[in-house]
Design a protein around this motif. Structure first.
Motif, PDB file in Angstrom:
ATOM      1  N   ARG A   1      41.776   9.187  66.410  1.00  0.00           N
ATOM      2  CA  ARG A   1      41.682  10.601  66.031  1.00  0.00           C
ATOM      3  C   ARG A   1      41.055  11.461  67.134  1.00  0.00           C
ATOM      4  NH1 ARG A   1      42.321  12.000  60.747  1.00  0.00           N
ATOM      5  NH2 ARG A   1      40.779  13.665  60.983  1.00  0.00           N
ATOM      6  N   ASN A   2      41.451  11.194  68.377  1.00  0.00           N
ATOM      7  CA  ASN A   2      40.925  12.012  69.477  1.00  0.00           C
ATOM      8  C   ASN A   2      41.969  12.960  70.048  1.00  0.00           C
ATOM      9  OD1 ASN A   2      42.619  10.308  70.881  1.00  0.00           O
ATOM     10  ND2 ASN A   2      41.104   9.742  72.447  1.00  0.00           N
ATOM     11  N   GLY A   3      43.124  13.057  69.380  1.00  0.00           N
ATOM     12  CA  GLY A   3      44.147  14.007  69.783  1.00  0.00           C
ATOM     13  C   GLY A   3      45.259  13.453  70.646  1.00  0.00           C
ATOM     14  N   SER A   4      45.196  12.183  71.051  1.00  0.00           N
ATOM     15  CA  SER A   4      46.267  11.578  71.851  1.00  0.00           C
ATOM     16  C   SER A   4      46.718  10.275  71.196  1.00  0.00           C
ATOM     17  CB  SER A   4      45.803  11.311  73.286  1.00  0.00           C
ATOM     18  OG  SER A   4      44.717  10.415  73.299  1.00  0.00           O
ATOM     19  N   LEU A   5      47.967   9.898  71.465  1.00  0.00           N
ATOM     20  CA  LEU A   5      48.535   8.737  70.797  1.00  0.00           C
ATOM     21  C   LEU A   5      48.073   7.429  71.439  1.00  0.00           C
ATOM     22  CD1 LEU A   5      52.251   9.668  69.994  1.00  0.00           C
ATOM     23  CD2 LEU A   5      50.262   9.730  68.509  1.00  0.00           C
ATOM     24  N   ASP A   6      47.753   6.476  70.584  1.00  0.00           N
ATOM     25  CA  ASP A   6      47.472   5.102  70.984  1.00  0.00           C
ATOM     26  C   ASP A   6      48.679   4.243  70.604  1.00  0.00           C
ATOM     27  OD1 ASP A   6      44.678   5.906  71.518  1.00  0.00           O
ATOM     28  OD2 ASP A   6      44.552   6.029  69.329  1.00  0.00           O
ATOM     29  N   LEU A   7      48.658   2.995  71.030  1.00  0.00           N
ATOM     30  CA  LEU A   7      49.787   2.109  70.757  1.00  0.00           C
ATOM     31  C   LEU A   7      49.268   0.753  70.315  1.00  0.00           C
ATOM     32  CD1 LEU A   7      52.975   1.996  71.071  1.00  0.00           C
ATOM     33  CD2 LEU A   7      52.529   0.765  73.196  1.00  0.00           C
ATOM     34  N   LEU A   8      49.727   0.322  69.142  1.00  0.00           N
ATOM     35  CA  LEU A   8      49.463  -1.037  68.670  1.00  0.00           C
ATOM     36  C   LEU A   8      50.778  -1.800  68.753  1.00  0.00           C
ATOM     37  CD1 LEU A   8      47.246  -2.870  67.322  1.00  0.00           C
ATOM     38  CD2 LEU A   8      48.352  -2.311  65.166  1.00  0.00           C
ATOM     39  N   SER A   9      50.834  -2.831  69.585  1.00  0.00           N
ATOM     40  CA  SER A   9      52.066  -3.588  69.754  1.00  0.00           C
ATOM     41  C   SER A   9      51.786  -5.057  69.506  1.00  0.00           C
ATOM     42  CB  SER A   9      52.654  -3.389  71.156  1.00  0.00           C
ATOM     43  OG  SER A   9      51.690  -3.638  72.156  1.00  0.00           O
ATOM     44  N   TYR A  10      52.834  -5.773  69.115  1.00  0.00           N
ATOM     45  CA  TYR A  10      52.658  -7.181  68.773  1.00  0.00           C
ATOM     46  C   TYR A  10      53.880  -7.987  69.189  1.00  0.00           C
ATOM     47  CZ  TYR A  10      55.211  -5.557  64.613  1.00  0.00           C
ATOM     48  OH  TYR A  10      56.122  -4.981  63.754  1.00  0.00           O
ATOM     49  N   SER A  11      53.664  -9.298  69.293  1.00  0.00           N
ATOM     50  CA  SER A  11      54.691 -10.202  69.803  1.00  0.00           C
ATOM     51  C   SER A  11      54.957 -11.324  68.814  1.00  0.00           C
ATOM     52  CB  SER A  11      54.245 -10.805  71.141  1.00  0.00           C
ATOM     53  OG  SER A  11      55.102 -11.852  71.542  1.00  0.00           O
ATOM     54  N   TYR A  12      56.236 -11.639  68.636  1.00  0.00           N
ATOM     55  CA  TYR A  12      56.607 -12.824  67.865  1.00  0.00           C
ATOM     56  C   TYR A  12      56.941 -13.998  68.787  1.00  0.00           C
ATOM     57  CZ  TYR A  12      58.795 -15.804  64.376  1.00  0.00           C
ATOM     58  OH  TYR A  12      59.101 -16.863  63.564  1.00  0.00           O
ATOM     59  N   PHE A  13      57.201 -13.702  70.038  1.00  0.00           N
ATOM     60  CA  PHE A  13      57.445 -14.738  71.043  1.00  0.00           C
ATOM     61  C   PHE A  13      56.398 -14.582  72.143  1.00  0.00           C
ATOM     62  CE2 PHE A  13      61.488 -14.227  68.905  1.00  0.00           C
ATOM     63  CZ  PHE A  13      61.912 -15.533  68.727  1.00  0.00           C
ATOM     64  N   PRO A  14      55.138 -14.859  71.821  1.00  0.00           N
ATOM     65  CA  PRO A  14      54.053 -14.561  72.764  1.00  0.00           C
ATOM     66  C   PRO A  14      53.994 -15.558  73.915  1.00  0.00           C
ATOM     67  CG  PRO A  14      53.181 -15.709  70.872  1.00  0.00           C
ATOM     68  CD  PRO A  14      54.638 -15.453  70.575  1.00  0.00           C
ATOM     69  N   ARG A  15      53.373 -15.115  74.978  1.00  0.00           N
ATOM     70  CA  ARG A  15      53.093 -16.009  76.096  1.00  0.00           C
ATOM     71  C   ARG A  15      51.628 -16.431  75.964  1.00  0.00           C
ATOM     72  NH1 ARG A  15      55.284 -15.680  82.222  1.00  0.00           N
ATOM     73  NH2 ARG A  15      54.450 -17.698  82.856  1.00  0.00           N
ATOM     74  N   LEU A  16      51.416 -17.466  75.184  1.00  0.00           N
ATOM     75  CA  LEU A  16      50.056 -17.869  74.841  1.00  0.00           C
ATOM     76  C   LEU A  16      49.291 -18.389  76.047  1.00  0.00           C
ATOM     77  CD1 LEU A  16      50.772 -19.603  71.426  1.00  0.00           C
ATOM     78  CD2 LEU A  16      49.854 -17.319  71.821  1.00  0.00           C
ATOM     79  N   ASP A  17      50.008 -18.831  77.077  1.00  0.00           N
ATOM     80  CA  ASP A  17      49.302 -19.348  78.248  1.00  0.00           C
ATOM     81  C   ASP A  17      48.667 -18.245  79.084  1.00  0.00           C
ATOM     82  OD1 ASP A  17      51.808 -18.359  79.006  1.00  0.00           O
ATOM     83  OD2 ASP A  17      51.887 -19.635  80.773  1.00  0.00           O
ATOM     84  N   ARG A  18      48.929 -16.979  78.711  1.00  0.00           N
ATOM     85  CA  ARG A  18      48.353 -15.867  79.473  1.00  0.00           C
ATOM     86  C   ARG A  18      47.357 -15.061  78.647  1.00  0.00           C
ATOM     87  NH1 ARG A  18      52.714 -13.204  83.471  1.00  0.00           N
ATOM     88  NH2 ARG A  18      50.812 -12.099  84.007  1.00  0.00           N
ATOM     89  N   GLY A  19      46.958 -15.575  77.479  1.00  0.00           N
ATOM     90  CA  GLY A  19      45.928 -14.889  76.718  1.00  0.00           C
ATOM     91  C   GLY A  19      46.393 -14.460  75.349  1.00  0.00           C
ATOM     92  N   ASP A  20      45.489 -14.451  74.380  1.00  0.00           N
ATOM     93  CA  ASP A  20      45.831 -14.121  72.997  1.00  0.00           C
ATOM     94  C   ASP A  20      46.188 -12.653  72.803  1.00  0.00           C
ATOM     95  OD1 ASP A  20      43.500 -16.450  71.441  1.00  0.00           O
ATOM     96  OD2 ASP A  20      45.560 -16.705  72.098  1.00  0.00           O
ATOM     97  N   TYR A  21      45.869 -11.789  73.773  1.00  0.00           N
ATOM     98  CA  TYR A  21      46.228 -10.384  73.625  1.00  0.00           C
ATOM     99  C   TYR A  21      47.737 -10.228  73.462  1.00  0.00           C
ATOM    100  CZ  TYR A  21      48.212 -10.089  78.288  1.00  0.00           C
ATOM    101  OH  TYR A  21      49.010 -10.262  79.384  1.00  0.00           O
ATOM    102  N   ASP A  22      48.497 -11.201  73.952  1.00  0.00           N
ATOM    103  CA  ASP A  22      49.951 -11.112  73.844  1.00  0.00           C
ATOM    104  C   ASP A  22      50.433 -11.182  72.398  1.00  0.00           C
ATOM    105  OD1 ASP A  22      51.025 -10.523  76.222  1.00  0.00           O
ATOM    106  OD2 ASP A  22      51.584 -12.542  76.795  1.00  0.00           O
ATOM    107  N   LEU A  23      49.607 -11.678  71.481  1.00  0.00           N
ATOM    108  CA  LEU A  23      49.982 -11.698  70.072  1.00  0.00           C
ATOM    109  C   LEU A  23      49.866 -10.310  69.451  1.00  0.00           C
ATOM    110  CD1 LEU A  23      48.297 -15.028  69.032  1.00  0.00           C
ATOM    111  CD2 LEU A  23      50.658 -14.458  68.540  1.00  0.00           C
ATOM    112  N   LEU A  24      48.801  -9.611  69.781  1.00  0.00           N
ATOM    113  CA  LEU A  24      48.510  -8.327  69.155  1.00  0.00           C
ATOM    114  C   LEU A  24      47.667  -7.521  70.135  1.00  0.00           C
ATOM    115  CD1 LEU A  24      48.799  -6.678  66.557  1.00  0.00           C
ATOM    116  CD2 LEU A  24      46.804  -7.853  65.650  1.00  0.00           C
ATOM    117  N   ARG A  25      48.166  -6.370  70.545  1.00  0.00           N
ATOM    118  CA  ARG A  25      47.543  -5.635  71.644  1.00  0.00           C
ATOM    119  C   ARG A  25      47.356  -4.168  71.265  1.00  0.00           C
ATOM    120  NH1 ARG A  25      50.596  -6.173  77.238  1.00  0.00           N
ATOM    121  NH2 ARG A  25      51.608  -4.215  76.720  1.00  0.00           N
TER     122      ARG A  25
END
Length: 505
Positions: free
Chosen positions: A406-430
């Motif tokens: 709620r600061n006046g600019s858009l954020d983005l919540l993105s998620y993966s069903y085919f994640p690259r788990l070897d590069r970090g869990d952020y790839d599941l839900l970012r």
């Protein structure tokens, strides 16, 4: 009588032009005959893929054997056992010669990389504190939640269990209140003031049988009643409701994804039932958004197609039940289009298209693709949609653009069903704060690792003035997932997670 000199000069010029064209074509054929043949054969039903879209091994071992069957060069051993309406997909007469086939195949292999390049790693700032994350639990050993939906009229979170054919209704505290048998895998809920339209896929895994339906779910005393209103659908994945023809009755747009066969169309509500109108006789329709895309006062249908010619298509409402097809954005088939939405990301009063590409389930152990991620397209003055931004995310399956903080600019919540788990869990839900500006930063989301996220919904479900998110977990499926990871997701029994926004706490 035509002057002889003029005729002679015209003939000479014509012959010279034909000679020049012939020499150019001969030169082009000498240089890249495979490319020219690919232009002819490889874009009849989809956008032509480029050699660099896949590595050499994938072209050779995965793509070419399948395409030879579609081109009639190799016969399926079980062809005669197929239903009659599928036989045409596998012709018995070759659509091209073996010489042409090997010329095309060699061009792809010669120009494909040995391995696809790795995109640069994403710098993660830490774990966001914006969301209080809780789990919606179930008894099933194998969570297969293929839909999540907020019902703001009742303050409920609805999930769809593909294995049990059930809708599960939770309150915002995560307590399970109702389980509703809808007869098969529920893939979509369209919330209306007095009930829900629900698509029942019939069977979950790819199929072309007309075993699906649309059912109407409404309150009945302390529970719910379920009534089939449209049957004999090919694996329906989505339903949208709106008055499309101006008769003050609510019509239904239904995506019949199917597999090799399918269609998208709308069911006109009539006093004595439903009348079907086809928009496109093609498989692969995932979902639709109904909106007036050309500002003429009529509701249009915008659809995501994920088979054959992938991309976003609009069906422009011309009145009196007539629609005109328009191509907005298309991708080659290896991109794996997975979701889309509209959002005004630059606050200019015009919505952009946000599209995710990330489906990677066609092959066992598929390559990670550097072009997977979140795309932003904007329309120009002529109505054409052009790419404006892109964020890489392996196996991206959804992206939600909202002003979460709620600061006046858009954020983005993105998620993966085919994640690259070897590069970090952020790839599941970012979570990307200030996602479309120069000050963007990337954060991981708590508890992202407890599931594999296929579907989502967003709304202010608790009524506190900020937007919340629900995500559905499908714990099994194709991709580069270890047995240990899959087993952990199954044992966890998390059907979905509820991300309660804490901005207004």
């Amino acid at each position: 009588m035509r002057p002889v000199g003029l005729t002679t000069r015209l003939t000479a010029v014509s012959l010279l032009a034909l000679f020049a064209v012939g020499m150019y074509q001969l030169s082009a054929n000498v240089e890249e005959p495979g490319k020219l043949l690919a232009d002819r054969y490889c874009q009849s039903c989809h956008v032509k893929p480029l050699p660099e879209h896949l590595d050499k091994a994938t072209w050779l071992s995965k793509v070419f054997p399948m395409m030879r069957q579609y081109m009639g060069l190799d016969q399926r051993t079980d062809r005669e056992l197929l239903p009659h309406d599928l036989l045409a997909m596998y012709p018995t007469i070759p659509a091209m010669t073996e010489d042409d086939w090997f010329t095309v195949a060699n061009w792809y292999v010669d120009n494909a990389p040995d391995t696809l390049p790795d995109p640069p790693p994403v710098t993660v700032s830490g774990t966001t504190s914006l969301f209080d994350v809780s789990s919606l639990m179930g008894q099933a050993d194998m969570p297969m939640t293929i839909l999540v939906r907020f019902d703001t009229t009742t303050g409920s979170i609805i999930t769809g269990d593909a294995l049990l054919g059930m809708l599960n209704v939770y309150d915002v505290k995560g307590a399970l209140r109702h389980s509703i048998d809808v007869g098969g895998p529920p893939s979509c809920v369209e919330v209306r003031p007095n009930g829900w339209y629900v698509t029942n896929m019939g069977k979950l895994l790819p199929h072309d049988s007309a075993a699906g339906s649309v059912v109407w779910v409404s309150r009945a005393g302390s529970g719910y009643s379920v009534r089939t209103i449209i049957d004999s659908l090919r694996r329906p994945t989505h339903v949208s409701a709106a008055d499309l023809n101006g008769d003050s009755r609510e019509d239904l747009v239904v995506c019949e994804y199917g597999n090799l066969l399918g269609r998208i169309g709308w069911f006109e509500s009539r006093p004595k039932g439903w009348r079907y109108h086809e928009l496109a006789p093609l498989p692969g329709a995932i979902r639709t958004v109904i909106r007036d895309i050309n500002a003429d006062g009529r509701p249009d249908v915008v659809a995501l197609m994920a088979q054959a010619r992938e991309g976003i298509f609009a069906y422009i409402n011309r009145g009196k039940g007539r629609f005109e097809s328009r191509e907005l954005v298309t991708f080659p088939p290896s991109y794996g289009s997975s979701s889309f939405s509209f959002a005004d990301i630059n606050a200019d009063g015009k919505d952009e298209l946000i599209i995710t590409t990330g489906d990677n389930g066609d092959y066992v152990m598929p390559p990670y693709k550097p072009y997977h991620g979140v795309y932003v397209y904007a329309s120009d003055a002529s109505g054409r949609w052009q790419q404006r931004q892109w964020k890489h995310l392996d196996g991206a399956y959804g992206a939600i653009a909202r002003d979460f903080d709620r600061n006046g600019s858009l954020d983005l919540l993105s998620y993966s069903y085919f994640p690259r788990l070897d590069r970090g869990d952020y790839d599941l839900l970012r979570f990307d704060s200030e996602a479309f500006g120069t000050g963007s930063s990337t954060w991981s989301v708590p508890r992202a690792e407890v599931g594999r996220w296929l579907v989502s919904d967003v709304a202010d479900i608790d009524g506190d003035g900020d937007v919340d998110v629900a995500l559905g977990n499908v714990s099994i499926g194709p991709g580069r997932i270890t047995d240990e990871q899959s087993e952990g997701w199954r044992r966890g029994r998390v059907r979905a997670i509820f991300l309660r926004n804490t901005t207004r706490n």
